[in-house]
Design a protein around this motif. Structure first.
Motif, mmCIF file in Angstrom:
data_model
loop_
_atom_site.group_PDB
_atom_site.id
_atom_site.type_symbol
_atom_site.label_atom_id
_atom_site.label_comp_id
_atom_site.label_asym_id
_atom_site.label_seq_id
_atom_site.Cartn_x
_atom_site.Cartn_y
_atom_site.Cartn_z
ATOM 1 N N GLN A 1 0.821 -1.211 0.000
ATOM 2 C CA GLN A 1 0.000 0.000 0.000
ATOM 3 C C GLN A 1 0.857 1.264 0.000
ATOM 4 N N SER A 2 1.969 1.191 0.711
ATOM 5 C CA SER A 2 2.916 2.305 0.796
ATOM 6 C C SER A 2 4.260 1.719 1.192
ATOM 7 N N GLU A 3 5.241 2.562 1.349
ATOM 8 C CA GLU A 3 6.571 2.096 1.737
ATOM 9 C C GLU A 3 6.547 1.365 3.081
ATOM 10 N N ASN A 4 5.573 1.712 3.919
ATOM 11 C CA ASN A 4 5.520 1.160 5.276
ATOM 12 C C ASN A 4 4.315 0.277 5.555
ATOM 13 N N LYS A 5 3.512 -0.033 4.543
ATOM 14 C CA LYS A 5 2.293 -0.813 4.797
ATOM 15 C C LYS A 5 2.081 -1.885 3.738
ATOM 16 N N LEU A 6 1.870 -3.121 4.217
ATOM 17 C CA LEU A 6 1.591 -4.272 3.369
ATOM 18 C C LEU A 6 0.243 -4.852 3.796
ATOM 19 N N ASN B 1 -3.208 -6.588 7.926
ATOM 20 C CA ASN B 1 -2.432 -5.385 7.629
ATOM 21 C C ASN B 1 -1.128 -5.416 8.398
ATOM 22 N N TYR B 2 -0.035 -5.196 7.703
ATOM 23 C CA TYR B 2 1.290 -5.119 8.322
ATOM 24 C C TYR B 2 1.822 -3.715 8.179
ATOM 25 N N ASP B 3 2.307 -3.158 9.295
ATOM 26 C CA ASP B 3 2.930 -1.838 9.299
ATOM 27 C C ASP B 3 4.390 -1.986 9.678
ATOM 28 N N LYS B 4 5.257 -1.360 8.930
ATOM 29 C CA LYS B 4 6.690 -1.410 9.209
ATOM 30 C C LYS B 4 6.980 -0.591 10.469
#
Length: 75
Positions: free
Chosen positions: A48-53, A68-71
């Motif tokens: 979704q973004s550099e920090n979200k999968l 949802n995974y957040d870096k």
């Protein structure tokens, strides 16, 4: 399995890993599928973004859930 990419899911109640074949891939998305498996049949990874999968786990039709995974910063 040669000449293809697979995601192998190891679960406790199966003696062998469950293979999911890569069926679609782009810069921000990957879809792995196994139509013979009971559930799930499809794993859809989306950056979704550099920090979200986001991972959508589904039967390919009407049954699904999303993870949802957040870096996190290492420091």
């Amino acid at each position: 399995m040669s000449n293809h990419v697979f995601y192998l899911a190891k679960v406790r109640h199966n003696k062998l890993a469950v293979p999911f074949k890569l069926t679609r891939c782009s810069k921000r998305s990957a879809v792995f599928e196994n139509p013979e498996h009971d559930f799930p049949k499809k794993l859809h990874y989306q950056l979704q973004s550099e920090n979200k999968l986001t991972v959508t786990v589904s039967n390919g039709q009407d049954k699904s859930f999303t993870i949802n995974y957040d870096k996190q910063d290492a420091g």
